[in-house]
Enzyme design. Structure first.
Site, PDB file in Angstrom:
ATOM      1  N   LYS A 182      51.584  45.071  41.822  1.00 45.58           N
ATOM      2  CA  LYS A 182      52.217  43.833  41.424  1.00 45.58           C
ATOM      3  C   LYS A 182      51.864  43.531  39.962  1.00 45.58           C
ATOM      4  CE  LYS A 182      53.114  40.696  44.405  1.00 45.58           C
ATOM      5  NZ  LYS A 182      52.930  39.474  45.211  1.00 45.58           N
ATOM      6  N   HIS A 212      46.051  43.026  46.210  1.00 46.06           N
ATOM      7  CA  HIS A 212      44.661  43.269  46.603  1.00 46.06           C
ATOM      8  C   HIS A 212      43.939  41.983  46.994  1.00 46.06           C
ATOM      9  CE1 HIS A 212      44.270  42.372  42.250  1.00 46.06           C
ATOM     10  NE2 HIS A 212      43.092  41.871  42.572  1.00 46.06           N
ATOM     11  N   LYS A 216      41.915  42.519  54.285  1.00 48.87           N
ATOM     12  CA  LYS A 216      41.911  42.149  55.699  1.00 48.87           C
ATOM     13  C   LYS A 216      40.890  41.060  56.001  1.00 48.87           C
ATOM     14  CE  LYS A 216      43.895  45.912  58.342  1.00 48.87           C
ATOM     15  NZ  LYS A 216      43.686  46.975  59.337  1.00 48.87           N
ATOM     16  N   GLU A 250      39.010  32.160  36.229  1.00 47.34           N
ATOM     17  CA  GLU A 250      38.134  33.256  35.827  1.00 47.34           C
ATOM     18  C   GLU A 250      37.262  32.847  34.650  1.00 47.34           C
ATOM     19  OE1 GLU A 250      40.072  37.387  36.185  1.00 47.34           O
ATOM     20  OE2 GLU A 250      41.707  36.092  35.538  1.00 47.34           O
ATOM     21  N   ASP A 269      51.134  36.713  36.350  1.00 46.37           N
ATOM     22  CA  ASP A 269      50.041  37.611  36.711  1.00 46.37           C
ATOM     23  C   ASP A 269      49.316  37.162  37.966  1.00 46.37           C
ATOM     24  OD1 ASP A 269      48.161  39.799  36.205  1.00 46.37           O
ATOM     25  OD2 ASP A 269      46.727  38.221  35.675  1.00 46.37           O
ATOM     26  N   HIS A 274      49.988  36.599  43.437  1.00 49.88           N
ATOM     27  CA  HIS A 274      48.912  36.505  44.425  1.00 49.88           C
ATOM     28  C   HIS A 274      48.824  35.157  45.145  1.00 49.88           C
ATOM     29  CE1 HIS A 274      47.501  40.321  42.916  1.00 49.88           C
ATOM     30  NE2 HIS A 274      47.271  39.821  41.714  1.00 49.88           N
ATOM     31  N   LYS A 372      42.217  31.741  32.607  1.00 56.30           N
ATOM     32  CA  LYS A 372      41.232  32.643  32.011  1.00 56.30           C
ATOM     33  C   LYS A 372      40.323  31.863  31.074  1.00 56.30           C
ATOM     34  CE  LYS A 372      43.318  37.234  32.100  1.00 56.30           C
ATOM     35  NZ  LYS A 372      42.196  37.773  32.873  1.00 56.30           N
ATOM     36  N   LYS A 377      33.657  29.773  37.174  1.00 53.23           N
ATOM     37  CA  LYS A 377      34.401  30.725  37.982  1.00 53.23           C
ATOM     38  C   LYS A 377      34.658  30.119  39.354  1.00 53.23           C
ATOM     39  CE  LYS A 377      34.012  35.481  39.700  1.00 53.23           C
ATOM     40  NZ  LYS A 377      33.127  36.684  39.706  1.00 53.23           N
TER      41      LYS A 377
END
Length: 506
Positions: A182, A212, A216, A250, A269, A274, A372, A377
């Site tokens: 992606k 990602h 799971k 981040e 992004d 995501h 960013k 964080k």
């Protein structure tokens, strides 16, 4: 019958298969005759060869190979062969060094059997320099590999599209799986075209659109929390929840990724790629099972109901970092970073309000935020409950709403509740109930690769869903590109623009 004939035409490349120029028929949603459905697993064949295209790139060295190493060291990829291909003229020794360097951490932690498996994989790996967009070289390489092969496109979307266009179905080894990073395409139209290209090569369940973030452990932690606890589900709706926030801030700056990031920005992004999916897992109704068909249908249902509503000056915000300090490190202005084109006005912090127009969530804002070079964080979902309708007179103290926080890496659950005391028992204090959730046994890309190698599409993004994510975000992108929403600024190392009445609650 005539209407059906007008909508459908016979696809000569696949006898008996009908395709349509409307809807999602090319993904397998034909009424008659239906060869396969986008949610039907047609094969669980284990992959024998992992071919990484873009093997000399940053993604491969930083994330893919370390994830693969953990998978191999744990004994979950027996007999796998690794092949790299890229445009850089690397000699065999340089590829070997990259692989061994990326495997080092996993090898240090592995037992004797795992260490031997890593050494064997590294010793047998090979690298090929080739132009994947040229007609012929990629097909010639595939013909030499033992199948089934998983082709991992660690490439920009437009290069992946060109690489797939030069392939034909009969050039792919039996059981081939196509793995796309992606962002999937660069917009709704390009994602639609890429979906059609891929569907001409392999069935939908052999296509893995990687996210990602959907490891799971993370997904099952959310689903277990949602649906295994009787006390939560009755209040998981618009009557009791005031807002839901999904935050990925981040404490890293550009870190040399200008070539990709300056053409993407935080909205493409992170939020499109995501956070919309994390939001969907928080918002879905209980599926009948957690098999891939039921679960991915539930996610698709939520995203189809989702929009970012105009005016975008009210529902979205964007900003870009200026010079500042991250820890002990001085960070330059984003516009002065090497490789950045300041005229693009690329945002490094994005926040959008998504509305889910269904019975459960109508009117509840879902705030998705990613930035960013932030001072703190944060990777978490924050569920803020509505205030109690009546607090008996005589109590004092905390009056802010209760919150439930779900942390992603580390996976931690925190429920903030109001309790009496200590001291004056009529004064309410805020207490936090904290629990560590089941941590993944592997790196995120290890979990992704395990699903790919074993033919499990459960956590891959389905084709219709990939297009819907772009459909949600594209109007915002157009508004930002036309300058309708101002580009604010914030110091690197700060919490964001001081002027933002941000919906994120600390």
């Amino acid at each position: 019958m005539a209407a059906n004939a007008a909508r459908h035409s016979l696809d000569d490349s696949c006898p008996g298969k009908y395709v349509s120029s409307t809807g999602l028929d090319y993904l397998g949603y034909q009424v008659v005759p239906a060869r396969w459905h986008a949610g039907t697993v047609t094969s669980k064949t284990t992959v024998k060869t992992l071919l990484i295209l873009g093997a000399s790139g940053d993604l491969t060295g930083r994330l893919l190979l370390p994830g693969l190493a953990g998978l191999v060291a744990s004994g979950r990829a027996p007999g796998l062969r690794l092949v790299g291909a890229g445009s850089d003229p690397w000699p065999p020794e340089q590829w070997q060094q990259r692989v061994q360097g990326a495997f080092a951490a996993a090898e240090d932690a592995a037992d004797a059997e795992g260490s031997a498996a890593l050494a064997a994989l590294a010793a047998a790996t090979e690298y090929h320099q080739l132009d994947v967009t040229a007609d012929g070289p990629l097909a010639e390489l595939l013909a030499k590999l033992e199948g089934p092969v998983a082709i991992y496109f660690a490439l920009p979307p437009h290069i992946s599209q060109k690489a797939c266009e030069v392939l034909s179905r009969d050039q792919l080894p039996a059981g081939t799986r196509l793995v796309m990073e992606k962002p999937f395409g660069s917009g709704t139209e390009s994602a639609h075209e890429l979906n059609k290209t891929l569907a001409a090569l392999v069935p939908e369940d052999h296509i893995h659109r990687v996210d990602h973030f959907l490891g799971k452990a993370t997904v099952l932690n959310i689903l277990g929390l949602r649906f295994a606890n009787r006390f939560l589900e009755p209040v998981w709706n618009r009557d009791h929840i005031e807002k839901v926030e999904v935050i990925f801030d981040e404490d890293l700056a550009l870190e040399g990724r200008a070539r990709y990031y300056d053409t993407a920005g935080a909205l493409r992004d992170m939020i499109q790629s995501h956070l919309l999916h994390i939001m969907a897992f928080l918002a879905i109704d209980a599926p009948a099972t957690i098999e891939e068909r039921d679960l991915r249908d539930a996610v698709a249902t939520v995203l189809r109901a989702s929009t970012v509503k105009a005016p975008y000056t009210a529902s979205t915000r964007r900003a870009r970092y200026t010079a500042g300090t991250l820890g002990e490190r001085t960070v330059p202005d984003y516009a002065a970073e090497e490789g950045v084109d300041p005229s693009r006005n690329t945002e490094t912090l994005a926040e959008v309000r998504v509305d889910i127009d269904n019975w459960r969530w109508k009117g509840v804002p879902f705030i998705l935020r990613s930035g960013k070079a932030m001072g703190r964080k944060r990777k978490e979902a924050v569920i803020t409950f509505r205030p109690v309708p009546h607090l008996p007179q005589g109590f004092s103290g905390v009056d802010s709403p209760n919150q439930l926080r779900i942390g992603f890496g580390p996976d931690v659950l925190q429920l903030d509740v109001d309790v009496n005391g200590p001291g004056d028992i009529f004064t309410l204090d805020r207490a936090s109930l904290v629990a560590e959730l089941n941590a993944p046994g592997m790196l995120p890309y290890g979990e992704v690769l395990e699903g790919i190698l074993n033919g499990d599409p459960l956590l891959s993004v389905r084709g219709d869903t990939a297009e819907d994510c772009w459909r949600i975000i594209e109007p915002v992108l157009r508004a930002w590109e036309s300058g309708d929403v101002p580009l604010d600024e914030y110091d690197a190392g700060s919490a964001g623009p001081a002027s933002w009445p941000t919906g994120v609650v600390d």
